[in-house]
Design a protein around this motif. Structure first.
Motif, PDB file in Angstrom:
ATOM      1  N   ARG A   1     -25.471  48.050 -73.902  1.00 57.64           N
ATOM      2  CA  ARG A   1     -26.548  47.355 -73.975  1.00 57.64           C
ATOM      3  C   ARG A   1     -27.826  47.954 -73.298  1.00 57.64           C
ATOM      4  NH1 ARG A   1     -25.424  41.106 -74.132  1.00 57.64           N
ATOM      5  NH2 ARG A   1     -22.882  41.209 -75.723  1.00 57.64           N
ATOM      6  N   PRO A   2     -29.290  48.108 -73.405  1.00 50.42           N
ATOM      7  CA  PRO A   2     -30.001  48.443 -72.743  1.00 50.42           C
ATOM      8  C   PRO A   2     -30.259  47.755 -71.488  1.00 50.42           C
ATOM      9  CG  PRO A   2     -30.666  47.983 -75.013  1.00 50.42           C
ATOM     10  CD  PRO A   2     -29.378  47.916 -74.953  1.00 50.42           C
ATOM     11  N   LEU A   3     -30.763  47.739 -69.950  1.00 51.63           N
ATOM     12  CA  LEU A   3     -31.057  47.222 -69.052  1.00 51.63           C
ATOM     13  C   LEU A   3     -31.941  45.854 -69.440  1.00 51.63           C
ATOM     14  CD1 LEU A   3     -30.285  46.636 -66.356  1.00 51.63           C
ATOM     15  CD2 LEU A   3     -32.435  48.060 -65.486  1.00 51.63           C
ATOM     16  N   ALA A   4     -32.887  45.870 -70.445  1.00 57.23           N
ATOM     17  CA  ALA A   4     -33.841  45.506 -70.679  1.00 57.23           C
ATOM     18  C   ALA A   4     -33.654  43.828 -71.514  1.00 57.23           C
ATOM     19  CB  ALA A   4     -34.889  45.736 -72.047  1.00 57.23           C
ATOM     20  N   GLN A   5     -31.667  44.037 -72.236  1.00 56.38           N
ATOM     21  CA  GLN A   5     -31.211  42.962 -72.563  1.00 56.38           C
ATOM     22  C   GLN A   5     -30.542  42.226 -71.564  1.00 56.38           C
ATOM     23  OE1 GLN A   5     -29.798  44.104 -76.139  1.00 56.38           O
ATOM     24  NE2 GLN A   5     -32.177  45.364 -77.080  1.00 56.38           N
ATOM     25  N   GLY A   6     -30.314  42.598 -70.175  1.00 57.50           N
ATOM     26  CA  GLY A   6     -29.198  42.209 -69.276  1.00 57.50           C
ATOM     27  C   GLY A   6     -29.122  41.044 -69.526  1.00 57.50           C
ATOM     28  N   ALA A   7     -30.417  40.322 -68.850  1.00 58.48           N
ATOM     29  CA  ALA A   7     -30.339  38.417 -69.354  1.00 58.48           C
ATOM     30  C   ALA A   7     -29.207  38.301 -70.347  1.00 58.48           C
ATOM     31  CB  ALA A   7     -32.079  38.121 -68.895  1.00 58.48           C
ATOM     32  N   ALA A   8     -29.857  38.952 -71.476  1.00 66.94           N
ATOM     33  CA  ALA A   8     -28.934  38.009 -72.457  1.00 66.94           C
ATOM     34  C   ALA A   8     -27.210  38.656 -72.388  1.00 66.94           C
ATOM     35  CB  ALA A   8     -29.590  38.819 -73.853  1.00 66.94           C
ATOM     36  N   ALA A   9     -27.349  39.788 -71.318  1.00 70.42           N
ATOM     37  CA  ALA A   9     -25.938  40.537 -71.675  1.00 70.42           C
ATOM     38  C   ALA A   9     -25.343  38.529 -70.851  1.00 70.42           C
ATOM     39  CB  ALA A   9     -26.100  41.643 -70.541  1.00 70.42           C
ATOM     40  N   PHE A  10     -25.954  38.567 -69.735  1.00 69.40           N
ATOM     41  CA  PHE A  10     -25.105  37.794 -68.531  1.00 69.40           C
ATOM     42  C   PHE A  10     -25.093  36.397 -69.363  1.00 69.40           C
ATOM     43  CE2 PHE A  10     -26.120  40.675 -65.746  1.00 69.40           C
ATOM     44  CZ  PHE A  10     -25.438  40.314 -63.809  1.00 69.40           C
ATOM     45  N   ARG A  11     -25.936  36.048 -69.977  1.00 69.23           N
ATOM     46  CA  ARG A  11     -25.767  34.548 -70.747  1.00 69.23           C
ATOM     47  C   ARG A  11     -24.663  34.656 -71.551  1.00 69.23           C
ATOM     48  NH1 ARG A  11     -31.804  34.946 -70.972  1.00 69.23           N
ATOM     49  NH2 ARG A  11     -31.000  35.083 -73.227  1.00 69.23           N
ATOM     50  N   ASP A  12     -24.416  35.688 -72.395  1.00 66.72           N
ATOM     51  CA  ASP A  12     -23.113  36.218 -73.252  1.00 66.72           C
ATOM     52  C   ASP A  12     -21.873  36.632 -71.930  1.00 66.72           C
ATOM     53  OD1 ASP A  12     -24.995  36.203 -75.333  1.00 66.72           O
ATOM     54  OD2 ASP A  12     -24.742  38.175 -75.898  1.00 66.72           O
ATOM     55  N   LEU A  13     -22.033  36.813 -71.425  1.00 66.94           N
ATOM     56  CA  LEU A  13     -20.665  36.507 -70.283  1.00 66.94           C
ATOM     57  C   LEU A  13     -20.380  35.473 -70.124  1.00 66.94           C
ATOM     58  CD1 LEU A  13     -21.210  39.857 -68.216  1.00 66.94           C
ATOM     59  CD2 LEU A  13     -19.707  39.592 -69.832  1.00 66.94           C
ATOM     60  N   ARG A  14     -21.786  34.565 -69.448  1.00 69.90           N
ATOM     61  CA  ARG A  14     -21.423  33.861 -69.354  1.00 69.90           C
ATOM     62  C   ARG A  14     -20.179  32.674 -70.155  1.00 69.90           C
ATOM     63  NH1 ARG A  14     -20.803  29.219 -66.850  1.00 69.90           N
ATOM     64  NH2 ARG A  14     -22.192  27.389 -65.647  1.00 69.90           N
ATOM     65  N   ALA A  15     -21.329  32.759 -71.266  1.00 73.85           N
ATOM     66  CA  ALA A  15     -20.868  31.872 -72.425  1.00 73.85           C
ATOM     67  C   ALA A  15     -19.249  31.926 -72.673  1.00 73.85           C
ATOM     68  CB  ALA A  15     -21.720  32.076 -73.476  1.00 73.85           C
ATOM     69  N   GLY A  16     -18.675  33.038 -72.354  1.00 72.87           N
ATOM     70  CA  GLY A  16     -17.580  33.752 -72.691  1.00 72.87           C
ATOM     71  C   GLY A  16     -17.545  34.350 -74.204  1.00 72.87           C
ATOM     72  N   ALA A  17     -18.698  34.988 -74.576  1.00 74.22           N
ATOM     73  CA  ALA A  17     -18.863  35.141 -75.925  1.00 74.22           C
ATOM     74  C   ALA A  17     -18.872  37.004 -76.210  1.00 74.22           C
ATOM     75  CB  ALA A  17     -20.246  35.276 -76.340  1.00 74.22           C
ATOM     76  N   VAL A  18     -18.122  37.467 -75.090  1.00 76.18           N
ATOM     77  CA  VAL A  18     -17.926  39.003 -75.199  1.00 76.18           C
ATOM     78  C   VAL A  18     -16.584  39.416 -75.367  1.00 76.18           C
ATOM     79  CG1 VAL A  18     -18.751  40.760 -73.913  1.00 76.18           C
ATOM     80  CG2 VAL A  18     -20.421  39.477 -73.296  1.00 76.18           C
ATOM     81  N   ALA A  19     -16.335  40.105 -76.173  1.00 75.26           N
ATOM     82  CA  ALA A  19     -14.995  40.719 -76.202  1.00 75.26           C
ATOM     83  C   ALA A  19     -14.539  41.594 -74.788  1.00 75.26           C
ATOM     84  CB  ALA A  19     -14.085  40.681 -77.936  1.00 75.26           C
ATOM     85  N   ALA A  20     -15.883  42.791 -74.391  1.00 75.43           N
ATOM     86  CA  ALA A  20     -15.013  43.887 -74.135  1.00 75.43           C
ATOM     87  C   ALA A  20     -14.938  43.438 -72.828  1.00 75.43           C
ATOM     88  CB  ALA A  20     -16.446  44.897 -74.479  1.00 75.43           C
ATOM     89  N   PRO A  21     -14.271  44.183 -72.223  1.00 74.30           N
ATOM     90  CA  PRO A  21     -13.662  44.489 -70.764  1.00 74.30           C
ATOM     91  C   PRO A  21     -15.447  43.760 -69.540  1.00 74.30           C
ATOM     92  CG  PRO A  21     -12.334  45.583 -71.555  1.00 74.30           C
ATOM     93  CD  PRO A  21     -13.021  45.228 -72.816  1.00 74.30           C
ATOM     94  N   THR A  22     -15.773  44.637 -70.107  1.00 76.13           N
ATOM     95  CA  THR A  22     -17.295  45.447 -69.417  1.00 76.13           C
ATOM     96  C   THR A  22     -18.281  45.037 -70.432  1.00 76.13           C
ATOM     97  OG1 THR A  22     -18.293  45.962 -67.482  1.00 76.13           O
ATOM     98  CG2 THR A  22     -16.951  47.244 -68.745  1.00 76.13           C
ATOM     99  N   ILE A  23     -19.358  44.809 -69.831  1.00 72.97           N
ATOM    100  CA  ILE A  23     -20.991  45.584 -70.292  1.00 72.97           C
ATOM    101  C   ILE A  23     -21.138  46.584 -69.119  1.00 72.97           C
ATOM    102  CG2 ILE A  23     -23.045  44.816 -71.473  1.00 72.97           C
ATOM    103  CD1 ILE A  23     -21.861  42.272 -72.125  1.00 72.97           C
ATOM    104  N   ILE A  24     -21.760  47.945 -70.610  1.00 81.09           N
ATOM    105  CA  ILE A  24     -23.162  48.450 -69.329  1.00 81.09           C
ATOM    106  C   ILE A  24     -23.924  49.007 -69.803  1.00 81.09           C
ATOM    107  CG2 ILE A  24     -22.938  51.565 -69.053  1.00 81.09           C
ATOM    108  CD1 ILE A  24     -19.560  51.257 -69.236  1.00 81.09           C
ATOM    109  N   LEU A  25     -24.978  48.667 -68.563  1.00 80.80           N
ATOM    110  CA  LEU A  25     -26.662  48.756 -69.192  1.00 80.80           C
ATOM    111  C   LEU A  25     -27.486  50.289 -68.724  1.00 80.80           C
ATOM    112  CD1 LEU A  25     -27.134  45.383 -67.309  1.00 80.80           C
ATOM    113  CD2 LEU A  25     -26.652  45.193 -69.579  1.00 80.80           C
TER     114      LEU A  25
END
Length: 326
Positions: free
Chosen positions: A298-322
């Motif tokens: 994902r773009p770093l600009a979408q980093g806040a949304a990525a954290f929210r998705d991780l917080r919600a358990g909505a990310v299947a992939a083991p990690t997100i790279i920005l």
């Protein structure tokens, strides 16, 4: 430059910050890939007093040197900056240096930014054929490489090498890959999140269960909560080894009586040595850790949304790279 700044509990802001400059004797690196670590999430939730706001988080990074005689060199970054003079450093145990600094922890800003400064000794050159998003995985993979190396070193030679990894996030998956690279074939991952469990089984070819059963000579707790330590205590075989990597919760879960009566070795593991980091990078470069194609980009600009998705358990992939430049 642009950066993703931790401004308070569950608050991240993508904004302009002063340009990073190379510290004396260091290189300025254009960050081209940076992963989200569990410790970044702890800070985001306000659970890490060592990372007070405002602060640029992020320490799983790779990029390109832009200054000096090594400009243009592609590198992955070891974020532990140590004194190189204390007994721990001189013994090759730099992760135990009492004066260590960690990028993303004051006084060093992190890599959720377009540029960061680092000493040459903390950089490993990345071959031209290795994408930088894969090279950025050296840091989390090194954490587990170190834990597995210690666990195997502590295991009695008479025991069968069977392993349980508790938690299927980035550190858990990295532990399974490190175990496989070091010759352990019987590996089970306990991961209760159904989407992530399916991802690990389908994409990574791992044996994944929601709830562990049986006994294992090696247990890697890659989460670090009281509940996961209880799982580790229950499923470690007599004479086995528990390597505790996660920092989710400070206390609870360990069955000290069982560990004592069954002579189960408990090892707390923290980050990695400089040699572990270099060895992990080489294992990435030569393919021993597999294709490493299991990240969410994902773009770093979408980093806040990525954290929210991780917080919600909505990310299947083991990690997100920005990507700070996307």
């Amino acid at each position: 430059m642009k950066a993703l700044v931790y401004d308070g509990v569950e608050t991240l802001t993508f904004r302009d910050v002063p340009d990073a400059v190379a510290a004396d004797g260091e290189h300025l690196i254009k960050v081209e890939a940076v992963g989200i670590c569990g410790s970044d999430m702890h800070a985001y939730l306000g659970h890490d007093a060592r990372r007070p706001a405002p602060l640029i988080l992020g320490h799983e990074a790779a990029g390109t040197i832009v200054n000096g005689d090594r400009a243009g060199t592609r590198v992955t970054i070891n974020p532990l900056v140590t004194c190189m003079a204390c007994p721990a450093c001189l013994a090759g145990r730099e992760n135990l240096c009492p004066d260590r600094q960690i990028m993303s922890m004051q006084p060093r800003e992190g890599a959720f930014a377009q540029y960061i400064s680092a000493p040459w000794r903390n950089l490993v050159e990345v071959p031209a054929n290795v994408p930088l998003n894969k090279a950025s995985l050296a840091e989390p993979l090194a954490v587990s490489w170190h834990a597995v190396r210690l666990a195997l070193g502590a295991l009695h030679a008479s025991m069968d090498r069977t392993a349980l990894v508790v938690g299927g996030g980035a550190i858990g998956l990295a532990a399974a890959l490190a175990l496989r690279a070091m010759g352990v074939d019987d590996i089970t991952v306990a991961e209760p999140n159904a989407a992530r469990a399916a991802f690990l089984a389908d994409r990574c070819g791992l044996r994944v269960v929601a709830t562990a059963e049986g006994a294992f000579s090696i247990v890697i707790d890659a989460v670090g909560y009281a509940a996961t330590r209880a799982v580790a205590s229950t499923h470690a075989a007599p004479g086995g080894v528990i390597a505790h990597v996660g920092l989710g919760e400070d206390a609870g879960g360990i069955d000290v009586r069982r560990l004592t009566l069954q002579e189960i070795t408990f090892i707390g593991t923290y980050t990695y040595s400089a040699q572990d980091f270099r060895d992990t990078a080489e294992a990435i470069f030569d393919g021993r850790l597999g294709p490493l194609d299991w990240t969410d980009q994902r773009p770093l600009a979408q980093g806040a949304a990525a954290f929210r998705d991780l917080r919600a358990g909505a990310v299947a992939a083991p990690t997100i790279i920005l990507n700070p430049w996307a």
